[in-house]
Design a protein around this motif. Structure first.
Motif, mmCIF file in Angstrom:
data_model
loop_
_atom_site.group_PDB
_atom_site.id
_atom_site.type_symbol
_atom_site.label_atom_id
_atom_site.label_comp_id
_atom_site.label_asym_id
_atom_site.label_seq_id
_atom_site.Cartn_x
_atom_site.Cartn_y
_atom_site.Cartn_z
ATOM 1 N N ARG A 1 55.649 15.791 -14.216
ATOM 2 C CA ARG A 1 54.619 14.766 -14.048
ATOM 3 C C ARG A 1 54.069 14.772 -12.630
ATOM 4 O O ARG A 1 54.823 14.860 -11.664
ATOM 5 N N LEU A 2 52.753 14.647 -12.574
ATOM 6 C CA LEU A 2 52.067 14.686 -11.285
ATOM 7 C C LEU A 2 52.094 13.316 -10.602
ATOM 8 O O LEU A 2 51.915 12.298 -11.251
ATOM 9 N N HIS A 3 52.287 13.317 -9.302
ATOM 10 C CA HIS A 3 51.995 12.142 -8.479
ATOM 11 C C HIS A 3 50.922 12.593 -7.505
ATOM 12 O O HIS A 3 51.153 13.487 -6.684
ATOM 13 N N GLU A 4 49.744 11.968 -7.599
ATOM 14 C CA GLU A 4 48.564 12.547 -6.952
ATOM 15 C C GLU A 4 48.315 12.041 -5.538
ATOM 16 O O GLU A 4 47.252 12.273 -4.969
ATOM 17 N N GLY A 5 49.272 11.327 -4.980
ATOM 18 C CA GLY A 5 49.074 10.840 -3.616
ATOM 19 C C GLY A 5 50.404 10.685 -2.915
ATOM 20 O O GLY A 5 51.424 11.227 -3.355
ATOM 21 N N LEU A 6 50.384 9.929 -1.808
ATOM 22 C CA LEU A 6 51.620 9.616 -1.094
ATOM 23 C C LEU A 6 51.909 8.136 -1.273
ATOM 24 O O LEU A 6 51.010 7.310 -1.143
ATOM 25 N N LEU B 1 43.862 11.759 -0.981
ATOM 26 C CA LEU B 1 42.698 12.453 -0.419
ATOM 27 C C LEU B 1 42.178 13.368 -1.518
ATOM 28 O O LEU B 1 42.928 14.204 -2.033
ATOM 29 N N ASN B 2 40.911 13.183 -1.881
ATOM 30 C CA ASN B 2 40.405 13.826 -3.095
ATOM 31 C C ASN B 2 39.088 14.552 -2.879
ATOM 32 O O ASN B 2 38.303 14.197 -1.994
ATOM 33 N N VAL B 3 38.829 15.490 -3.793
ATOM 34 C CA VAL B 3 37.455 15.960 -3.992
ATOM 35 C C VAL B 3 36.932 15.239 -5.231
ATOM 36 O O VAL B 3 37.700 14.854 -6.103
ATOM 37 N N LEU B 4 35.632 15.030 -5.254
ATOM 38 C CA LEU B 4 35.009 14.368 -6.413
ATOM 39 C C LEU B 4 34.502 15.456 -7.360
ATOM 40 O O LEU B 4 33.818 16.377 -6.945
ATOM 41 N N VAL B 5 34.845 15.314 -8.660
ATOM 42 C CA VAL B 5 34.521 16.405 -9.585
ATOM 43 C C VAL B 5 33.071 16.335 -10.068
ATOM 44 O O VAL B 5 32.352 17.318 -10.020
ATOM 45 N N ASN B 6 32.642 15.159 -10.544
ATOM 46 C CA ASN B 6 31.302 15.112 -11.153
ATOM 47 C C ASN B 6 30.681 13.721 -11.078
ATOM 48 O O ASN B 6 31.310 12.731 -11.464
ATOM 49 N N ASP B 7 29.438 13.667 -10.607
ATOM 50 C CA ASP B 7 28.712 12.373 -10.536
ATOM 51 C C ASP B 7 28.476 11.804 -11.924
ATOM 52 O O ASP B 7 28.256 10.608 -12.067
ATOM 53 N N ASN B 8 28.441 12.687 -12.919
ATOM 54 C CA ASN B 8 28.146 12.223 -14.278
ATOM 55 C C ASN B 8 29.424 11.927 -15.058
ATOM 56 O O ASN B 8 29.440 12.041 -16.282
ATOM 57 N N PHE B 9 30.472 11.540 -14.341
ATOM 58 C CA PHE B 9 31.765 11.321 -14.996
ATOM 59 C C PHE B 9 31.669 10.329 -16.145
ATOM 60 O O PHE B 9 32.202 10.569 -17.235
ATOM 61 N N ARG C 1 38.244 3.053 -22.767
ATOM 62 C CA ARG C 1 37.564 2.290 -21.712
ATOM 63 C C ARG C 1 37.490 3.071 -20.409
ATOM 64 O O ARG C 1 38.428 3.762 -20.039
ATOM 65 N N ASN C 2 36.381 2.934 -19.735
ATOM 66 C CA ASN C 2 36.293 3.408 -18.356
ATOM 67 C C ASN C 2 35.676 2.271 -17.556
ATOM 68 O O ASN C 2 34.479 2.043 -17.601
ATOM 69 N N ASP C 3 36.513 1.555 -16.843
ATOM 70 C CA ASP C 3 36.040 0.375 -16.114
ATOM 71 C C ASP C 3 35.558 0.698 -14.714
ATOM 72 O O ASP C 3 35.119 -0.199 -14.001
ATOM 73 N N HIS C 4 35.680 1.951 -14.310
ATOM 74 C CA HIS C 4 35.459 2.238 -12.888
ATOM 75 C C HIS C 4 34.374 3.269 -12.627
ATOM 76 O O HIS C 4 34.302 3.820 -11.517
ATOM 77 N N GLY C 5 33.552 3.549 -13.644
ATOM 78 C CA GLY C 5 32.452 4.495 -13.440
ATOM 79 C C GLY C 5 32.973 5.831 -12.967
ATOM 80 O O GLY C 5 33.978 6.334 -13.473
ATOM 81 N N GLU C 6 32.305 6.378 -11.951
ATOM 82 C CA GLU C 6 32.761 7.687 -11.455
ATOM 83 C C GLU C 6 33.993 7.564 -10.565
ATOM 84 O O GLU C 6 34.574 8.576 -10.156
ATOM 85 N N TRP C 7 34.404 6.318 -10.281
ATOM 86 C CA TRP C 7 35.568 6.116 -9.405
ATOM 87 C C TRP C 7 36.849 5.991 -10.199
ATOM 88 O O TRP C 7 37.837 5.407 -9.769
ATOM 89 N N ASN C 8 36.820 6.534 -11.389
ATOM 90 C CA ASN C 8 38.007 6.691 -12.213
ATOM 91 C C ASN C 8 38.866 7.796 -11.585
ATOM 92 O O ASN C 8 38.340 8.830 -11.159
ATOM 93 N N GLN D 1 40.542 10.032 -12.794
ATOM 94 C CA GLN D 1 40.408 11.351 -13.436
ATOM 95 C C GLN D 1 39.286 12.174 -12.820
ATOM 96 O O GLN D 1 39.236 13.393 -12.998
ATOM 97 N N ASN D 2 38.363 11.501 -12.120
ATOM 98 C CA ASN D 2 37.239 12.209 -11.506
ATOM 99 C C ASN D 2 37.524 12.573 -10.050
ATOM 100 O O ASN D 2 36.696 13.143 -9.372
ATOM 101 N N LEU D 3 38.682 12.187 -9.574
ATOM 102 C CA LEU D 3 39.066 12.466 -8.187
ATOM 103 C C LEU D 3 40.265 13.402 -8.221
ATOM 104 O O LEU D 3 41.331 13.021 -8.701
ATOM 105 N N ASN D 4 40.093 14.608 -7.752
ATOM 106 C CA ASN D 4 41.195 15.576 -7.774
ATOM 107 C C ASN D 4 41.863 15.618 -6.409
ATOM 108 O O ASN D 4 41.236 15.969 -5.405
ATOM 109 N N GLY D 5 43.150 15.307 -6.410
ATOM 110 C CA GLY D 5 43.859 15.121 -5.159
ATOM 111 C C GLY D 5 44.276 16.413 -4.474
ATOM 112 O O GLY D 5 44.693 17.382 -5.106
ATOM 113 N N LEU D 6 44.166 16.373 -3.141
ATOM 114 C CA LEU D 6 44.766 17.401 -2.279
ATOM 115 C C LEU D 6 46.084 16.816 -1.776
ATOM 116 O O LEU D 6 46.319 15.614 -1.911
ATOM 117 N N ASP D 7 46.908 17.644 -1.155
ATOM 118 C CA ASP D 7 48.209 17.150 -0.684
ATOM 119 C C ASP D 7 48.066 16.531 0.712
ATOM 120 O O ASP D 7 47.961 17.258 1.702
#
Ligand SMILES: [Zn+2]
Length: 406
Positions: free
Chosen positions: A136-141, A242-250, A262-269, A271-277
């Motif tokens: 399982r991924l943990h995408e931040g600190l 710390l993320n890159v943003l995948v797509n404005d049309n998320f 449900r997606n309550d957060h628009g592009e700030w979901n 799933q649309n933010l791919n984490g770096l370490d």
């Protein structure tokens, strides 16, 4: 200026420690109580100190009298160290989001990370395939609190990790496993990078999306909010990404890819933010022996797999043109698709345009190769799967590529 002071203090500690010991530090489970930290003892009060204090304290009685030569030497050393620190800090695009800087101390991980349970290693609060036996991924600190308020709640101020613009604030904790969270956009070496601060108890009054913030500016107070997990007081932390943003049309993609969800957060979901370490980034940017470049860091990610997409116009190409490689054949013949290298977390870190003559398959998405040792080391996103001895994009991988090229 106070920022400079803190960085240089920490740098001095680093120089004393000589190198990043923390990378190789042993994983030692410690019970929660032992992780508690007395802030006064560890002296993070430097933040408020005047910059004039930088190595040039008012001489005490014991220092007087000082000869002219000695004065000159002291002064030039101080000026030099100020200059050197300024130079060093220039290669640190990000700073810690709280006063907890223990990552830079030998063995400090135990005081820096909040593990998932008292008997789990500190790595469970770090980034990557660190949970459920690596599945399982943990995408931040998960950065441990230092301060506790009167009611036993974490009281640490949470600060912007770099200059940027607030792009999203969620103050409906029941709508996210992040609880209350803030997203800030930064431009680093021309790249849009998004920092995320989660489980907050409160956001600074008046802070709104669209507002610029400075590095180190307080944006919120640490908390324990989440709609998915109970964060016990001993492991109260800020979840920092710390993320890159995948797509404005998320949001539009999500509607088609996950109908009825449900997606309550628009592009700030998330799933649309791919984490770096962020741990790697903090350690590398703090290493005085090597100049840090975030762009080089992203470009040198370990490849998990390579995919070919028959798409030529998707937002990622415009957002991260510095990750697009050159191909003379495509420059001559035109572009019919992109060959994309993904790391284990689906971060697209190299995109090679391909000419029509270079693409054999008519498939919209094609898995070209898999780095099996990386898949073994970091399998937790489950982007690829082996069926009948053949590697394929798994559902997760297909979703990731679809979103990227949407
Ligand atoms: Zn977390």
């Amino acid at each position: 200026m106070s920022r400079l002071r803190i960085r240089c203090d920490a740098q001095t500690k680093m120089l004393k420690a000589n190198k990043f010991q923390s990378i190789a530090a042993p994983e030692k489970p410690v019970n929660g109580a032992a992780r508690r930290v007395d802030t006064d003892k560890h002296g993070f009060q430097g933040r408020g100190e005047s910059p004039q204090g930088h190595g040039l304290r008012q001489p005490s009685a014991a220092f007087r009298p000082v000869s002219r030569l000695a004065e000159t030497l002291i002064f030039s050393t101080a000026v030099w160290s100020l200059f050197a620190c300024a130079n060093l800090s220039a290669q640190e695009p990000f700073q810690f989001p709280t006063a907890n800087h223990f990552l830079y101390e030998r063995g400090g991980e135990l005081n820096f990370f909040a593990p998932t349970a008292p008997d789990k290693p500190w790595t469970s609060g770090s980034f990557g395939c660190v949970r459920n036996d690596g599945q399982r991924l943990h995408e931040g600190l998960d950065i441990l609190h230092l301060k506790t308020g009167r009611l036993g709640e974490p009281a640490d101020p949470v600060m912007a990790a770099a200059d940027g613009t607030v792009v999203y604030i969620n103050m409906k904790p029941s709508l996210s496993n992040y609880g209350n969270y803030v997203v800030i956009r930064h431009i680093v070496e021309g790249m849009e990078i998004y920092s995320l601060y989660a489980h907050l108890s409160a956001v600074r009054a008046g802070l709104q999306a669209g507002q610029p913030v400075k590095a180190g500016e307080v944006i919120a107070t640490m908390g324990r909010t989440s709609n998915a997990e109970v964060i016990e007081p001993w492991r109260a932390h800020v979840h920092f990404e710390l993320n890159v943003l995948v797509n404005d049309n998320f949001a539009a993609w999500f509607k088609t890819a996950s109908p009825g969800e449900r997606n309550d957060h628009g592009e700030w979901n998330g799933q649309n933010l791919n984490g770096l370490d962020p741990r790697e980034i903090f350690l590398r940017e703090h290493n005085p022996a090597a100049k840090f470049s975030l762009l080089d860091f992203i470009r040198s990610q370990t490849e998990l797999c390579r995919v070919l997409v028959r798409a030529t116009n998707f937002p990622y190409l415009k957002r991260y043109p510095m990750l697009v490689l050159r191909n003379p054949v495509a420059e001559k013949e035109g572009v019919a698709g992109y060959e994309i290298a993904l790391n284990f977390n689906g971060v697209a870190f190299a995109l090679m345009p391909r000419a029509p003559s270079e693409i054999k398959s008519a498939a919209k998405f094609q898995l070209l190769s898999v780095n099996e040792s990386e898949e073994k080391a970091n399998p937790c996103r489950h982007l690829v799967v082996q069926r009948g001895g053949k590697w394929q994009l798994a559902n997760e991988g297909l979703r990731e590529v679809e979103l990227l090229a949407y």
